[in-house]
Structures are given as structure tokens and as C-alpha cells.
Design a protein around this motif. Structure first.
Motif, PDB file in Angstrom:
ATOM      1  N   ILE A  59       0.878  -1.175   0.000  1.00 33.07           N
ATOM      2  CA  ILE A  59       0.000   0.000   0.000  1.00 33.07           C
ATOM      3  C   ILE A  59       0.911   1.218   0.000  1.00 33.07           C
ATOM      4  CG2 ILE A  59      -1.727   1.332   1.269  1.00 33.07           C
ATOM      5  CD1 ILE A  59      -2.787  -1.278   2.423  1.00 33.07           C
ATOM      6  N   ILE A  60       0.836   2.006  -1.064  1.00 29.36           N
ATOM      7  CA  ILE A  60       1.739   3.147  -1.223  1.00 29.36           C
ATOM      8  C   ILE A  60       0.955   4.369  -1.700  1.00 29.36           C
ATOM      9  CG2 ILE A  60       3.700   4.058  -2.539  1.00 29.36           C
ATOM     10  CD1 ILE A  60       4.866   1.268  -2.599  1.00 29.36           C
ATOM     11  N   PRO A  61       1.096   5.509  -1.012  1.00 31.75           N
ATOM     12  CA  PRO A  61       0.406   6.735  -1.435  1.00 31.75           C
ATOM     13  C   PRO A  61       1.216   7.521  -2.461  1.00 31.75           C
ATOM     14  CG  PRO A  61       1.526   7.122   0.634  1.00 31.75           C
ATOM     15  CD  PRO A  61       1.792   5.677   0.269  1.00 31.75           C
ATOM     16  N   PHE A  62       0.512   8.320  -3.237  1.00 31.64           N
ATOM     17  CA  PHE A  62       1.131   9.263  -4.168  1.00 31.64           C
ATOM     18  C   PHE A  62       0.568  10.633  -3.800  1.00 31.64           C
ATOM     19  CE2 PHE A  62       1.846   5.256  -6.054  1.00 31.64           C
ATOM     20  CZ  PHE A  62       2.971   5.377  -6.858  1.00 31.64           C
ATOM     21  N   ILE A  63       1.266  11.290  -2.892  1.00 32.05           N
ATOM     22  CA  ILE A  63       0.747  12.493  -2.249  1.00 32.05           C
ATOM     23  C   ILE A  63       0.426  13.594  -3.248  1.00 32.05           C
ATOM     24  CG2 ILE A  63       1.263  14.290  -0.550  1.00 32.05           C
ATOM     25  CD1 ILE A  63       3.082  12.197   0.837  1.00 32.05           C
ATOM     26  N   THR A 118      -2.380   3.654  -3.525  1.00 31.32           N
ATOM     27  CA  THR A 118      -2.443   2.452  -4.359  1.00 31.32           C
ATOM     28  C   THR A 118      -2.366   1.173  -3.534  1.00 31.32           C
ATOM     29  OG1 THR A 118      -0.036   2.444  -4.673  1.00 31.32           O
ATOM     30  CG2 THR A 118      -1.376   3.628  -6.311  1.00 31.32           C
ATOM     31  N   PHE A 119      -3.022   0.160  -4.041  1.00 34.19           N
ATOM     32  CA  PHE A 119      -2.912  -1.192  -3.489  1.00 34.19           C
ATOM     33  C   PHE A 119      -2.367  -2.058  -4.611  1.00 34.19           C
ATOM     34  CE2 PHE A 119      -4.024  -5.483  -2.481  1.00 34.19           C
ATOM     35  CZ  PHE A 119      -4.026  -5.565  -1.095  1.00 34.19           C
ATOM     36  N   ALA A 120      -1.251  -2.713  -4.363  1.00 38.50           N
ATOM     37  CA  ALA A 120      -0.616  -3.523  -5.409  1.00 38.50           C
ATOM     38  C   ALA A 120      -0.378  -4.946  -4.933  1.00 38.50           C
ATOM     39  CB  ALA A 120       0.709  -2.896  -5.828  1.00 38.50           C
ATOM     40  N   TYR A 121      -0.486  -5.859  -5.866  1.00 45.56           N
ATOM     41  CA  TYR A 121      -0.094  -7.245  -5.608  1.00 45.56           C
ATOM     42  C   TYR A 121       1.047  -7.560  -6.556  1.00 45.56           C
ATOM     43  CZ  TYR A 121      -0.190 -12.298  -5.029  1.00 45.56           C
ATOM     44  OH  TYR A 121       0.168 -13.598  -4.767  1.00 45.56           O
ATOM     45  N   LEU A 122       2.220  -7.833  -5.992  1.00 42.27           N
ATOM     46  CA  LEU A 122       3.405  -8.143  -6.790  1.00 42.27           C
ATOM     47  C   LEU A 122       3.634  -9.648  -6.802  1.00 42.27           C
ATOM     48  CD1 LEU A 122       4.020  -5.249  -5.139  1.00 42.27           C
ATOM     49  CD2 LEU A 122       6.012  -5.363  -6.621  1.00 42.27           C
ATOM     50  N   PHE A 123       4.038 -10.162  -7.953  1.00 44.91           N
ATOM     51  CA  PHE A 123       4.234 -11.597  -8.081  1.00 44.91           C
ATOM     52  C   PHE A 123       5.183 -11.884  -9.243  1.00 44.91           C
ATOM     53  CE2 PHE A 123       0.735 -10.218 -10.670  1.00 44.91           C
ATOM     54  CZ  PHE A 123       0.874 -10.890 -11.866  1.00 44.91           C
ATOM     55  N   PRO A 124       5.963 -12.965  -9.149  1.00 43.06           N
ATOM     56  CA  PRO A 124       6.842 -13.345 -10.255  1.00 43.06           C
ATOM     57  C   PRO A 124       6.201 -14.422 -11.120  1.00 43.06           C
ATOM     58  CG  PRO A 124       7.495 -14.533  -8.300  1.00 43.06           C
ATOM     59  CD  PRO A 124       6.270 -13.728  -7.928  1.00 43.06           C
ATOM     60  N   LEU A 181      -4.079  -1.187  -8.134  1.00 38.68           N
ATOM     61  CA  LEU A 181      -5.319  -0.422  -8.109  1.00 38.68           C
ATOM     62  C   LEU A 181      -5.046   0.947  -7.509  1.00 38.68           C
ATOM     63  CD1 LEU A 181      -7.735  -3.163  -6.780  1.00 38.68           C
ATOM     64  CD2 LEU A 181      -7.825  -2.132  -9.046  1.00 38.68           C
ATOM     65  N   ALA A 182      -5.622   1.982  -8.109  1.00 36.68           N
ATOM     66  CA  ALA A 182      -5.458   3.347  -7.609  1.00 36.68           C
ATOM     67  C   ALA A 182      -6.766   3.823  -6.985  1.00 36.68           C
ATOM     68  CB  ALA A 182      -5.056   4.280  -8.751  1.00 36.68           C
ATOM     69  N   PHE A 183      -6.655   4.449  -5.811  1.00 36.01           N
ATOM     70  CA  PHE A 183      -7.812   4.951  -5.077  1.00 36.01           C
ATOM     71  C   PHE A 183      -7.607   6.429  -4.750  1.00 36.01           C
ATOM     72  CE2 PHE A 183      -7.274   0.494  -4.167  1.00 36.01           C
ATOM     73  CZ  PHE A 183      -8.552  -0.042  -4.156  1.00 36.01           C
ATOM     74  N   ASN A 184      -8.700   7.117  -4.475  1.00 33.83           N
ATOM     75  CA  ASN A 184      -8.598   8.477  -3.963  1.00 33.83           C
ATOM     76  C   ASN A 184      -7.920   8.422  -2.597  1.00 33.83           C
ATOM     77  OD1 ASN A 184      -9.403  10.966  -2.481  1.00 33.83           O
ATOM     78  ND2 ASN A 184     -10.585  11.370  -4.332  1.00 33.83           N
TER      79      ASN A 184
END
Length: 231
Positions: free
Chosen positions: A57-61, A67-73, A90-93
Motif C-alpha cells: 500500500i503506497i500513497p502518491f501524495i 495504491t494497493f498492489a499485488y506483486l508476483f513473479p 489499483l489506484a484509489f482516492n
């Protein structure tokens, strides 16, 4: 609730890049994929399949997004080490942060179901079959329809400002436990007169701190720049 979706892949020559995006611009998709994939990977020294898999979960101030991301190889004989790192994001407000935290496990399940349909041949072609593309496009609507207002379950987290060293306990939803990497922004006035970011692991342990305006070009050096509360 969700505003847009994108799929990113790590290319050895180009770096992290989006190969699919809907309801967000290509420029924003590139920015999101770059920060998430480099940022999360900076905190993992291992390159095995298990270490490369997990949520963030990472914000873009500056963009008022979180954002909520699922990383996978995916196994790929053409990739270094035989694994190709991918991500569904996924991007959220940004105002939806608490709701996102509360529903992290539900969102993760929805994304994981899609991950199983993504094949390495689609990644190589940078093109998805029409049916899969439609499913990806529908994810924001599905998320919005299944998100529930849940009872707020929180735990205390003692954080320390990396600028003035003032400490204060903040409340954080316990629903985000299990998310591999969380970048949580502390606003001015929440702890002190400064705003800063605290980085957390899946058990809500503090990995480090940083001021919020970290430039993308500095992301690879992020780990070395983090200030520990025990320094």
C-alpha cells in the motif's frame, strides 16, 4: 472506490513499465509502476519466488492517490534468474485510505484471483486477451461494490518524526496486517509540525522513516537513506 487499474512488469532493459492501464493516464501509470516496483523490491534482498510475492500500500501524495498492489513473479526463461516480476495495481482516492486499510484482505483476494489468469506469454507480448482485459477493466467496479464499512479495529503504533525526533502513538487498522509493505504518510499536526512517511512490514513493524517527497530517481537508494527510530 477504486479509480483505475494497471499492470506492471520489470523489464531488464527499460526497467519497471506498465503494459496495461485503464482509467488512469499512461504517464501516471508509468509513475505508479516505477515507484511501487522499485520501492517494494528495495526492501527485499532475496529474489526467490516467495520473497517476490506480496501486497503493498503506497500513497502518491502529489496526485491525491493511494495504491494497493499485488506483486508476483512469473517463470520466464528469458528473465534474469528465471523469474519475471509483475504487479497488478489499483489506484484509489487518497481520502479513501482508512477504507482501503479496513478492506485490504478483501481487495487482495480479488486481485489474487486475477493473477492466476495472467500468463507469461501475455507479458511478453504486452497484450492481454480480450476476456482478461475486460476482467481487469471491471476490477475497480467489483472492488467498489464489495467494499464494506467495517468496524474499525486498530492498534497503537509509536512513531518518531525523522526531523525533530518527537514521538507519538498513532492508531492504525489491524486489517492491514499481512500486507507485505506499507508506506504510511503522517500529516502535519498528527505527531508534530512536520509531515513524514513511516515504512511498515506485514506485522506493522517499522522499517524506517523518510520525508514524503522522495523523488523517483532516488528510490533505488531509499534503503540506505532511511532513518531508524533507534539511531
Amino acid at each position: 472506490m477504486a479509480l483505475g487499474v494497471c499492470v506492471g512488469v520489470l523489464d531488464e532493459e527499460i526497467g519497471p513499465m506498465p503494459i496495461f492501464h485503464r482509467s488512469i493516464s499512461e504517464e501516471l501509470a508509468q509513475k505508479i509502476v516505477m515507484k511501487i516496483m522499485i520501492g517494494v523490491m528495495s526492501f527485499s534482498k532475496e529474489t526467490d519466488e516467495n520473497s517476490l510475492t506480496g501486497e503493498s500500500i503506497i500513497p502518491f501524495i502529489g496526485d491525491d492517490l493511494i495504491t494497493f498492489a499485488y506483486l508476483f513473479p512469473l517463470k520466464d526463461s528469458r528473465a534474469r534468474g528465471g523469474l519475471r516480476q509483475c504487479s497488478i495495481i489499483l489506484a484509489f482516492n487518497a481520502k479513501e485510505r482508512e477504507k482501503l486499510y479496513q478492506n485490504a484482505s478483501n481487495i487482495s483476494k480479488i486481485i489474487k484471483d486475477l493473477r492466476n489468469e495472467i500468463k507469461i506469454k501475455y507479458i511478453r507480448k504486452k497484450e492481454f486477451p480480450k476476456e482478461l482485459a475486460q476482467k481487469l477493466e471491471e476490477v475497480p467496479k467489483i472492488i467498489s461494490s464489495e467494499i464494506l464499512e467495517e468496524v474499525q479495529n486498530t492498534s497503537g503504533l509509536l512513531v518518531t518524526c525523522p526531523q525533530c525526533s518527537k514521538s507519538k502513538e498513532i492508531k492504525l487498522s489491524t486489517k492491514v496486517k499481512g500486507v507485505k509493505f506499507i508506506e504510511h504518510n503522517i500529516s502535519k499536526g498528527e505527531v508534530c509540525e512536520h509531515s513524514f512517511t513511516v515504512y511498515l512490514d506485514s506485522q506493522l513493524n517499522i522499517l524506517g522513516y523518510e520525508e514524503p517527497e522522495v523523488k523517483l530517481k532516488d528510490m533505488k537508494k531509499l534503503v540506505d537513506k532511511l532513518k531508524s527510530p533507534y539511531d
